[in-house]
Write a protein that holds these residues in place. Structure first.
Motif, short mmCIF file in Angstrom:
data_model
loop_
_atom_site.label_atom_id
_atom_site.label_comp_id
_atom_site.label_asym_id
_atom_site.label_seq_id
_atom_site.Cartn_x
_atom_site.Cartn_y
_atom_site.Cartn_z
N GLY A 1 0.76 -1.25 0.00
CA GLY A 1 0.00 0.00 0.00
C GLY A 1 0.78 1.29 0.00
O GLY A 1 0.19 2.37 -0.13
N ALA A 2 2.10 1.27 0.15
CA ALA A 2 2.88 2.50 0.15
C ALA A 2 3.01 3.05 -1.27
O ALA A 2 3.32 2.31 -2.21
N VAL A 3 2.77 4.35 -1.42
CA VAL A 3 2.80 5.01 -2.73
C VAL A 3 4.19 5.58 -2.98
O VAL A 3 4.83 6.14 -2.08
N PHE A 4 4.66 5.45 -4.22
CA PHE A 4 5.95 6.02 -4.60
C PHE A 4 5.87 6.50 -6.05
O PHE A 4 4.95 6.16 -6.79
N GLY A 5 6.83 7.29 -6.45
CA GLY A 5 6.92 7.76 -7.82
C GLY A 5 8.10 7.14 -8.53
O GLY A 5 9.03 6.61 -7.90
N VAL A 6 8.06 7.20 -9.85
CA VAL A 6 9.18 6.78 -10.69
C VAL A 6 9.47 7.94 -11.64
O VAL A 6 8.55 8.57 -12.17
N TRP A 7 10.74 8.22 -11.83
CA TRP A 7 11.14 9.35 -12.69
C TRP A 7 12.18 8.89 -13.71
O TRP A 7 13.24 8.40 -13.33
N GLN A 8 11.84 9.04 -14.98
CA GLN A 8 12.79 8.82 -16.07
C GLN A 8 13.27 10.20 -16.49
O GLN A 8 12.52 10.98 -17.06
N PRO A 9 14.53 10.54 -16.22
CA PRO A 9 14.96 11.92 -16.42
C PRO A 9 15.10 12.31 -17.88
O PRO A 9 15.47 11.51 -18.74
N GLY A 10 14.73 13.55 -18.13
CA GLY A 10 15.04 14.22 -19.38
C GLY A 10 15.96 15.37 -19.02
O GLY A 10 17.06 15.17 -18.52
N ASP A 11 15.47 16.60 -19.23
CA ASP A 11 16.27 17.76 -18.83
C ASP A 11 16.40 17.86 -17.31
O ASP A 11 17.41 18.36 -16.80
N HIS A 12 15.37 17.41 -16.60
CA HIS A 12 15.40 17.47 -15.12
C HIS A 12 15.95 16.15 -14.59
O HIS A 12 15.29 15.11 -14.65
N LYS A 13 17.17 16.19 -14.07
CA LYS A 13 17.83 14.96 -13.62
C LYS A 13 17.39 14.55 -12.22
O LYS A 13 17.37 13.36 -11.90
N GLY A 14 17.07 15.54 -11.36
CA GLY A 14 16.68 15.23 -9.99
C GLY A 14 17.38 16.12 -9.00
O GLY A 14 17.69 17.29 -9.29
N PHE A 15 17.63 15.58 -7.82
CA PHE A 15 18.29 16.36 -6.76
C PHE A 15 19.62 16.96 -7.24
O PHE A 15 20.44 16.26 -7.84
N GLU A 16 19.82 18.23 -6.91
CA GLU A 16 21.12 18.86 -7.16
C GLU A 16 21.97 18.90 -5.89
O GLU A 16 23.12 19.31 -5.91
N LYS A 17 21.38 18.45 -4.79
CA LYS A 17 22.06 18.44 -3.49
C LYS A 17 21.41 17.36 -2.65
O LYS A 17 20.18 17.22 -2.64
#
Length: 270
Positions: free
Chosen positions: A114-130
């Motif tokens: 039941g825990a919700v999570f996301g998935v991200w396939q990066p394009g221009d936005h890679k993710g955390f910068e820090k």
């Protein structure tokens, strides 16, 4: 720009009915500043720490009445393929895969307990910068009453290895059932899994707890309460840092951790 291996946490965001109030709260508690909202993408607004992107806040979609909560995104080189794995192994795809302009492709899913999570396939936005510094994401844990469900599901969807904490290796919590998932070997843990015990009210569903690093855990708790947020647990010392579980005034739960203040011996994992 940092590239994230498959399965590694790469981003967090949250929906808030009152985005301006959320910006005020997190600006004080975590020291964030905020960019311009993107009207093209539902007024999605990035948060920054020392000028580096660390999270985002967004108002609910029209007609949506979901509670405020933080969503952790795990990196994927192919969101559509990850979505197929989610459903093949007993999970549920709640939204997507959906391309977000040139930024990347996202989906929202639920693991079998039941825990919700996301998935991200990066394009221009890679993710955390820090990461792992005050004002930024530090760690996350899946809290569930059915540990076997995510323990089986997650390594089938992502290339995880897993290490179980030896029973009794934490003298402060000898009955703790805790597992760590790693990518690229046990030296690179990326996600924890904690069994919810009877201390959790039965109405609390399984969830993923996101930890943000702070320079002073007690000060962060004090600021949270000053703004009308709640303290759920702690502050508590640990070998990983001094931490506390809190919720903001709109109900979004998260944890704060001072990674520089460590106490005790690291537990053993096998």
């Amino acid at each position: 720009m940092q590239e994230f291996p498959e399965g590694a946490p790469c981003w967090v965001d949250a929906m808030f009915r009152d985005v301006e109030a959320a910006k005020t709260f997190y600006g004080d508690v975590l020291g964030w500043t905020f960019g311009e909202s993107s009207s093209e993408y539902g007024n999605y607004t990035q948060a920054y720490s020392d000028g580096k992107a660390v999270a985002a806040v967004v108002p609910p979609m029209p007609g949506a009445d979901a509670p405020s909560q933080w969503c952790l995104y795990l990196a994927s080189p192919d969101a559509a393929a990850t979505a197929e794995k989610v459903t093949a192994h007993g999970g549920e795809v709640l939204m997507g895969p959906m391309q977000v302009g040139s930024f990347g492709t996202m989906l929202i899913a639920k693991e079998p307990s039941g825990a919700v999570f996301g998935v991200w396939q990066p394009g221009d936005h890679k993710g955390f910068e820090k990461m792992g510094e005050p004002g930024a994401y530090a760690w996350a844990e899946v809290f569930t009453r059915d540990p076997a469900a995510p323990d089986t599901f997650l390594p089938r969807v992502f290339p995880y290895g897993a290490q179980q904490m030896e029973p009794g290796s934490d003298p402060d919590a000898p009955d703790m059932d805790f597992k760590v998932f790693s990518v690229g070997g046990p030296g690179n843990p990326v996600l924890g899994r904690m069994r919810m015990d009877d201390d959790f009210p039965p109405e609390v569903p399984p969830y993923i707890q996101v930890y943000f690093a702070v320079p002073d855990c007690d000060e962060a708790v004090s600021k949270t309460q000053k703004h009308g947020g709640k303290l759920h647990f702690g502050p508590m010392d640990s070998p990983f840092g001094r931490f506390a579980a809190v919720a903001d005034p709109q109900g979004a739960a998260f944890a704060v951790i001072d990674l520089s203040t460590t106490t005790g011996t690291m537990p053993t994992f096998t």
